[in-house]
Design an enzyme around this catalytic site. Structure first.
Site, PDB file in Angstrom:
ATOM      1  N   LYS B  84      42.294  37.886  32.977  1.00 11.31           N
ATOM      2  CA  LYS B  84      43.217  38.571  33.897  1.00 11.31           C
ATOM      3  C   LYS B  84      44.494  37.742  34.081  1.00 11.31           C
ATOM      4  CE  LYS B  84      43.129  40.710  38.532  1.00 11.31           C
ATOM      5  NZ  LYS B  84      42.322  40.936  39.751  1.00 11.31           N
ATOM      6  N   SER B 159      41.858  45.755  41.356  1.00 13.49           N
ATOM      7  CA  SER B 159      43.026  45.357  40.605  1.00 13.49           C
ATOM      8  C   SER B 159      42.734  44.883  39.173  1.00 13.49           C
ATOM      9  CB  SER B 159      43.749  44.233  41.340  1.00 13.49           C
ATOM     10  OG  SER B 159      42.926  43.089  41.415  1.00 13.49           O
ATOM     11  N   SER B 183      38.010  44.204  43.586  1.00 11.87           N
ATOM     12  CA  SER B 183      38.836  44.239  42.370  1.00 11.87           C
ATOM     13  C   SER B 183      38.111  43.977  41.063  1.00 11.87           C
ATOM     14  CB  SER B 183      39.991  43.244  42.490  1.00 11.87           C
ATOM     15  OG  SER B 183      41.008  43.774  43.303  1.00 11.87           O
TER      16      SER B 183
END
Lengths: 96, 488
Positions: B84, B159, B183
């Site tokens: 990420k 997210s 997330s």
């Protein structure tokens, strides 16, 4: 719960907002704040606040010198640098 | 042997394998790491060309493998892991999906990245996310949205949307995500993969760009439960560089896989009985677990507490983005103050601004007690609810999200509606307890495609092992991971 002065909040946040943004956020933030007002219904008399899920306090380590990342490495990321310093617009007014 | 050859020559199929399948192939000499990376690159390039525009990676055209020479017996040797964009990788641009960090090249590796490299894993690609992890749809990224590979009309969740999407789309073997209010788990649910948010303190946050420091945790997103356990084995553990990482022994999580769940106690507190939940109860009971109703009286306030606490911490954490030391700066501003204000005004997107405003407001003089302090006290009551519940049960079961993946733009106009999509995931962050999402079935109600839905197991602090035990038993009994095509 009090009036929402978005310009004041933006100033505290060092965040420039356009007039359109102020108007846009005012309504949304007011909606969110009115939603979270449901918390007022919870009786918290005598309840300690939780700022953190682990009950840690004062995590100490030995005071040892260890290699760290070189200054030049960090300065590479600076939008402006001069010598070993980060450069910013002048802070002190000149009176000459 | 014929079988293996057919895989090797069929471009893209190696990327369909799991960590444990790849490890088996490495062990019997049927695979080289270069061969795997070549295949994965081909899979990523083919997705970039196709019409679906999934866009799970932000650097799909410039991915370069990062690896270390370690013994081949290392735990994740030769396994590519997507990372990420809020996790620092030395020498790589790390932007948190935000314009304000454009051009920031991290001078160091996050501890999780160090641990992966030391275990032989290959860091391979950076995945898209909501800006600063603010969002539940992966739509607020400065790179534009990622789409859901199960239905490109829909969001992948957020997210960590890019991380879940690339695992589901077989353009990654596994990926790192971070979870502040769901997330990792909500995108895992939307994309039909497995996502674990470990106990707060279980995984070092050093090198994770902070969103809300009392809630953030890093965790693995994988194709199946076994992979997830193998992955967490490598990244868990105390780190002197993160004083909030816990010095608690880490068991071998793969030991929990395949253990009987006979007699285990599972609590259900969800007010709504969904078909997915009913089915899960039936399955778990058939495996010998005891399922009982449970009361978590203050859980209804979790979203409200979260939207005070998380923006408050975020507004403080984001103070460092001021144009002085890294990232974007408005160089035309004549004074320091204007430089701060305009750098931040231009560098942050709408959701980041919204949260900075909310957080600054609830921490500001005159409102601190009414909002922030009050919310922290309600947080105590939520945490106490979990403590009481875990005296009675081994784990708590709930849906991961209130709906399957929604359409792009569907909730963009209403932040509050977006926030409510994390209603089931937020409580675990507030209490600091571990929680895992595993595919729980599919939803047909939206008409078109079968959309995956996740099932969430919430556990006692530092008891991720029990969650793997339960999720593995459920996965093996239901085979949703195979039906979704995660595992061939």
């Amino acid at each position: 719960m009090g009036s929402l002065d978005l310009r004041h909040i933006a100033r505290l946040s060092r965040l420039h907002l356009t007039d359109a943004e102020i108007k846009f956020f005012e309504t949304q933030v007011a909606q969110i704040l009115s939603f979270v007002d449901q918390l007022k219904a919870v009786d918290v008399e005598g309840v300690e606040p939780t700022s953190h899920p682990l009950s840690l306090c004062n995590v100490f380590r030995e005071d040892e010198i260890k290699p760290s990342i070189l200054l030049e490495e960090f300065l590479k990321n600076a939008p402006r640098a001069k010598g070993p310093f980060f450069e910013v617009p002048k802070i002190i007014e000149s009176h000459s | 042997m014929k079988h293996q050859n057919s895989f090797v020559h069929d471009t893209g199929s190696l990327s369909k394998l799991t960590i444990h399948q790849l490890a088996d192939r490495y062990a019997n000499g049927a695979l080289t790491c270069d061969g795997l990376l070549h295949d994965l690159s081909a899979a990523i390039r083919s997705r970039d060309r196709d019409q679906r525009q999934i866009r799970a990676y932000i650097n799909f055209d410039s991915i370069r493998p990062i690896r270390r020479e370690v013994p081949k017996a290392s735990k994740l040797w030769g396994i590519p892991i997507a990372v990420k964009d809020n996790l620092c990788v030395a020498g790589e641009e790390t932007t948190c999906g935000s314009k304000i960090l454009k051009g920031f090249i991290s001078p160091y590796h996050a501890t999780v990245v160090e641990k992966l490299l030391n275990a032989g894993a290959v860091i391979f690609g950076r995945t898209n996310q909501d800006e600063f992890a603010f969002g539940s749809s992966c739509e607020t990224s400065c790179y534009g949205p990622t789409r859901n590979p199960r239905d490109p009309e829909r969001v992948p969740g957020g997210s960590s949307g890019g991380s879940a999407a690339c695992v589901a789309d077989h353009t990654a073997i596994a990926a790192l995500g971070s979870d502040t209010g769901g997330s990792i788990r909500q995108p895992a649910s939307f994309c039909g993969v497995v996502g674990m948010k470990p106990t707060y303190g279980r995984v070092s946050r050093y090198g994770l760009i902070a969103f809300a420091s009392s809630l953030d945790q890093i965790g693995p997103i994988t194709k199946d439960v076994r992979d997830n356990a193998l992955f967490l084995n490598v990244i868990a553990g105390h780190d002197p560089k993160d004083s909030t990482s816990a010095d608690v022994p880490v068991p071998d999580y793969s030991d929990f896989l395949g253990r009987s769940i006979q007699g285990m106690r599972i609590g259900i507190a969800a007010p709504v009985q969904t078909p997915i939940l009913e089915n899960a109860v039936k399955v778990l009971k058939s495996l010998g677990a005891k399922v009982e109703a449970l009361s978590l009286p203050h859980i209804a306030y979790a979203v409200s507490v979260y939207y005070i606490v998380a923006p408050a911490e975020a507004s403080s954490n984001l103070a460092r983005f001021d144009g002085v030391r890294f990232g974007f700066r408005d160089k035309s501003a004549p004074s320091l103050l204007e430089m701060y204000e305009h750098t931040r005004g231009q560098g942050f997107g709408a959701e980041a601004k919204r949260r900075i405003i909310l957080g600054t407001y609830s921490l500001s003089s005159g409102y601190y007690d009414a909002y922030y302090l009050h919310a922290m006290k309600v947080r105590t009551k939520i945490k106490n609810d979990f403590d009481a519940a875990f005296k009675k049960v081994d784990a708590i079961l709930s849906p991961t999200a209130p709906s399957p993946a929604f359409k792009l733009g569907e909730k963009a106009a209403s932040p509050l509606e977006m926030y409510l999509s994390d209603i089931y995931t937020i409580p675990a962050n507030l209490a600091g307890v571990p929680a895992l999402s595993v595919p729980g079935g599919t939803d047909h109600s939206t008409g078109g495609k079968d959309l995956p839905l996740g099932l969430q197991f919430i556990g006692k602090p530092f008891d991720e092992g029990t969650l793997y035990q339960l999720a593995y038993a459920f996965e093996q009994a239901t085979d949703y991971h195979k039906r979704l095509g995660n595992v061939c």
